[in-house]
Design a protein around this motif. Structure first.
Motif, PDB file in Angstrom:
ATOM      1  N   ALA A   6       0.819  -1.218   0.000  1.00 54.76           N
ATOM      2  CA  ALA A   6       0.000   0.000   0.000  1.00 54.76           C
ATOM      3  C   ALA A   6       0.852   1.267   0.000  1.00 54.76           C
ATOM      4  CB  ALA A   6      -0.983  -0.009   1.170  1.00 54.76           C
ATOM      5  N   ILE A   7       1.981   1.209  -0.697  1.00 53.02           N
ATOM      6  CA  ILE A   7       2.801   2.408  -0.904  1.00 53.02           C
ATOM      7  C   ILE A   7       2.343   2.967  -2.236  1.00 53.02           C
ATOM      8  CG2 ILE A   7       5.147   3.300  -1.193  1.00 53.02           C
ATOM      9  CD1 ILE A   7       6.105   0.951   0.549  1.00 53.02           C
ATOM     10  N   ARG A   8       1.398   3.872  -2.162  1.00 53.24           N
ATOM     11  CA  ARG A   8       0.675   4.300  -3.359  1.00 53.24           C
ATOM     12  C   ARG A   8       1.406   5.319  -4.230  1.00 53.24           C
ATOM     13  NH1 ARG A   8      -3.496   3.105   0.291  1.00 53.24           N
ATOM     14  NH2 ARG A   8      -4.956   1.601  -0.598  1.00 53.24           N
ATOM     15  N   SER A   9       2.445   5.929  -3.700  1.00 51.77           N
ATOM     16  CA  SER A   9       3.110   6.946  -4.506  1.00 51.77           C
ATOM     17  C   SER A   9       4.616   6.712  -4.579  1.00 51.77           C
ATOM     18  CB  SER A   9       2.853   8.343  -3.934  1.00 51.77           C
ATOM     19  OG  SER A   9       3.592   8.526  -2.737  1.00 51.77           O
ATOM     20  N   GLN A  10       5.173   7.169  -5.666  1.00 52.64           N
ATOM     21  CA  GLN A  10       6.623   7.128  -5.817  1.00 52.64           C
ATOM     22  C   GLN A  10       7.278   8.049  -4.792  1.00 52.64           C
ATOM     23  OE1 GLN A  10       7.278   8.148  -9.931  1.00 52.64           O
ATOM     24  NE2 GLN A  10       6.900   6.051 -10.636  1.00 52.64           N
ATOM     25  N   ASN A  11       6.597   9.133  -4.431  1.00 54.71           N
ATOM     26  CA  ASN A  11       7.144  10.050  -3.423  1.00 54.71           C
ATOM     27  C   ASN A  11       7.325   9.357  -2.083  1.00 54.71           C
ATOM     28  OD1 ASN A  11       7.438  12.433  -4.950  1.00 54.71           O
ATOM     29  ND2 ASN A  11       5.247  12.855  -4.781  1.00 54.71           N
ATOM     30  N   LEU A  12       6.361   8.529  -1.690  1.00 56.02           N
ATOM     31  CA  LEU A  12       6.477   7.821  -0.420  1.00 56.02           C
ATOM     32  C   LEU A  12       7.616   6.804  -0.481  1.00 56.02           C
ATOM     33  CD1 LEU A  12       5.626   7.211   2.433  1.00 56.02           C
ATOM     34  CD2 LEU A  12       3.776   5.774   1.530  1.00 56.02           C
ATOM     35  N   LEU A  13       7.719   6.060  -1.571  1.00 58.08           N
ATOM     36  CA  LEU A  13       8.818   5.112  -1.703  1.00 58.08           C
ATOM     37  C   LEU A  13      10.158   5.841  -1.704  1.00 58.08           C
ATOM     38  CD1 LEU A  13       9.948   2.297  -2.011  1.00 58.08           C
ATOM     39  CD2 LEU A  13       9.500   2.440  -4.479  1.00 58.08           C
ATOM     40  N   ALA A  14      10.218   6.993  -2.345  1.00 55.86           N
ATOM     41  CA  ALA A  14      11.449   7.787  -2.341  1.00 55.86           C
ATOM     42  C   ALA A  14      11.819   8.184  -0.909  1.00 55.86           C
ATOM     43  CB  ALA A  14      11.267   9.036  -3.212  1.00 55.86           C
ATOM     44  N   SER A  15      10.847   8.621  -0.153  1.00 55.69           N
ATOM     45  CA  SER A  15      11.092   9.010   1.233  1.00 55.69           C
ATOM     46  C   SER A  15      11.567   7.826   2.072  1.00 55.69           C
ATOM     47  CB  SER A  15       9.811   9.598   1.829  1.00 55.69           C
ATOM     48  OG  SER A  15       9.993   9.913   3.188  1.00 55.69           O
ATOM     49  N   LEU A  16      10.939   6.678   1.894  1.00 56.61           N
ATOM     50  CA  LEU A  16      11.302   5.483   2.660  1.00 56.61           C
ATOM     51  C   LEU A  16      12.686   4.946   2.288  1.00 56.61           C
ATOM     52  CD1 LEU A  16       7.889   3.575   2.495  1.00 56.61           C
ATOM     53  CD2 LEU A  16       8.908   4.665   4.518  1.00 56.61           C
ATOM     54  N   GLN A  20      19.188  -1.902  -3.975  1.00 54.09           N
ATOM     55  CA  GLN A  20      19.194  -2.378  -2.588  1.00 54.09           C
ATOM     56  C   GLN A  20      18.402  -1.437  -1.693  1.00 54.09           C
ATOM     57  OE1 GLN A  20      20.740  -5.414  -1.467  1.00 54.09           O
ATOM     58  NE2 GLN A  20      19.211  -4.908   0.065  1.00 54.09           N
ATOM     59  N   LYS A  21      18.526  -0.139  -1.892  1.00 54.68           N
ATOM     60  CA  LYS A  21      17.764   0.831  -1.091  1.00 54.68           C
ATOM     61  C   LYS A  21      16.267   0.648  -1.307  1.00 54.68           C
ATOM     62  CE  LYS A  21      21.344   4.363  -0.867  1.00 54.68           C
ATOM     63  NZ  LYS A  21      21.735   5.730  -1.213  1.00 54.68           N
ATOM     64  N   ILE A  22      15.876   0.433  -2.551  1.00 49.76           N
ATOM     65  CA  ILE A  22      14.455   0.222  -2.848  1.00 49.76           C
ATOM     66  C   ILE A  22      13.979  -1.086  -2.218  1.00 49.76           C
ATOM     67  CG2 ILE A  22      12.799  -0.236  -4.710  1.00 49.76           C
ATOM     68  CD1 ILE A  22      14.510   1.709  -6.454  1.00 49.76           C
ATOM     69  N   ALA A  23      14.769  -2.138  -2.373  1.00 51.85           N
ATOM     70  CA  ALA A  23      14.401  -3.443  -1.804  1.00 51.85           C
ATOM     71  C   ALA A  23      14.287  -3.358  -0.282  1.00 51.85           C
ATOM     72  CB  ALA A  23      15.426  -4.495  -2.194  1.00 51.85           C
ATOM     73  N   ASP A  24      15.218  -2.656   0.348  1.00 54.08           N
ATOM     74  CA  ASP A  24      15.164  -2.498   1.806  1.00 54.08           C
ATOM     75  C   ASP A  24      13.914  -1.734   2.222  1.00 54.08           C
ATOM     76  OD1 ASP A  24      17.567  -3.861   2.031  1.00 54.08           O
ATOM     77  OD2 ASP A  24      18.767  -2.050   2.371  1.00 54.08           O
ATOM     78  N   ALA A  25      13.593  -0.668   1.503  1.00 56.20           N
ATOM     79  CA  ALA A  25      12.406   0.126   1.828  1.00 56.20           C
ATOM     80  C   ALA A  25      11.130  -0.694   1.670  1.00 56.20           C
ATOM     81  CB  ALA A  25      12.346   1.377   0.958  1.00 56.20           C
ATOM     82  N   LEU A  26      11.111  -1.577   0.678  1.00 54.60           N
ATOM     83  CA  LEU A  26       9.939  -2.417   0.419  1.00 54.60           C
ATOM     84  C   LEU A  26       9.972  -3.718   1.216  1.00 54.60           C
ATOM     85  CD1 LEU A  26       9.690  -1.956  -3.441  1.00 54.60           C
ATOM     86  CD2 LEU A  26       8.137  -1.027  -1.714  1.00 54.60           C
ATOM     87  N   GLN A  27      11.063  -3.950   1.926  1.00 52.69           N
ATOM     88  CA  GLN A  27      11.258  -5.181   2.702  1.00 52.69           C
ATOM     89  C   GLN A  27      11.026  -6.409   1.823  1.00 52.69           C
ATOM     90  OE1 GLN A  27       8.617  -4.607   6.040  1.00 52.69           O
ATOM     91  NE2 GLN A  27      10.066  -3.244   7.049  1.00 52.69           N
ATOM     92  N   MET A  28      11.734  -6.422   0.700  1.00 52.81           N
ATOM     93  CA  MET A  28      11.563  -7.497  -0.268  1.00 52.81           C
ATOM     94  C   MET A  28      12.876  -7.815  -0.950  1.00 52.81           C
ATOM     95  SD  MET A  28      10.179  -5.584  -3.707  1.00 52.81           S
ATOM     96  CE  MET A  28      10.835  -6.834  -4.756  1.00 52.81           C
ATOM     97  N   PRO A  29      12.997  -9.044  -1.427  1.00 54.23           N
ATOM     98  CA  PRO A  29      14.145  -9.339  -2.286  1.00 54.23           C
ATOM     99  C   PRO A  29      13.816  -8.924  -3.718  1.00 54.23           C
ATOM    100  CG  PRO A  29      12.874 -11.322  -1.943  1.00 54.23           C
ATOM    101  CD  PRO A  29      12.212 -10.229  -1.124  1.00 54.23           C
ATOM    102  N   ILE A  30      14.824  -8.564  -4.450  1.00 53.60           N
ATOM    103  CA  ILE A  30      14.650  -8.296  -5.872  1.00 53.60           C
ATOM    104  C   ILE A  30      15.462  -9.348  -6.607  1.00 53.60           C
ATOM    105  CG2 ILE A  30      15.164  -6.730  -7.779  1.00 53.60           C
ATOM    106  CD1 ILE A  30      14.532  -4.430  -5.975  1.00 53.60           C
ATOM    107  N   THR A  31      14.831 -10.045  -7.519  1.00 58.10           N
ATOM    108  CA  THR A  31      15.506 -11.086  -8.275  1.00 58.10           C
ATOM    109  C   THR A  31      15.918 -10.538  -9.628  1.00 58.10           C
ATOM    110  OG1 THR A  31      14.131 -12.740  -7.181  1.00 58.10           O
ATOM    111  CG2 THR A  31      15.295 -13.428  -9.175  1.00 58.10           C
ATOM    112  N   ILE A  32      17.182 -10.683  -9.930  1.00 61.49           N
ATOM    113  CA  ILE A  32      17.702 -10.221 -11.213  1.00 61.49           C
ATOM    114  C   ILE A  32      17.861 -11.434 -12.115  1.00 61.49           C
ATOM    115  CG2 ILE A  32      19.655  -9.118 -12.379  1.00 61.49           C
ATOM    116  CD1 ILE A  32      20.145  -7.597  -9.733  1.00 61.49           C
TER     117      ILE A  32
END
Length: 91
Positions: free
Chosen positions: A19-29, A52-64
């Motif tokens: 429920a992170i509805r905006s890019q602004n909120l993800l940027a802040s996190l 890694q910063k985005i993955a940490d903020a979303l508390q998720m792994p990112i698979t490449i």
């Protein structure tokens, strides 16, 4: 064979699931700017540190899922470069 999700698809899905509805909120996190988030979500290049910063903020792994480059070079026996396209498996 099922298509593997791209990094932008993974990020958008994780953002929606949390429920992170905006890019602004993800940027802040994440400590990044909104334009950086926008660029990544549109498939633009970024560093692994940014991912890694985005993955940490979303508390998720990112698979490449690596894909072979469109054009690669390899030395030929004569020392010149041979450029190839497409499948790079041994023939």
């Amino acid at each position: 064979m099922k298509k593997k999700p791209t990094i932008p698809e993974q990020i958008k899905a994780a953002r929606a699931a949390r429920a992170i509805r905006s890019q602004n909120l993800l940027a802040s996190l994440s400590g990044l700017s909104q334009p950086q988030i926008h660029k990544v979500e549109r498939g633009g290049g970024c560093s692994l540190a940014t991912l890694q910063k985005i993955a940490d903020a979303l508390q998720m792994p990112i698979t490449i899922h690596p894909t072979p480059p469109l054009v690669t070079g390899r030395p030929s026996p004569g020392g010149t470069m041979i450029l190839t396209r497409g499948d790079h498996s041994e023939r």
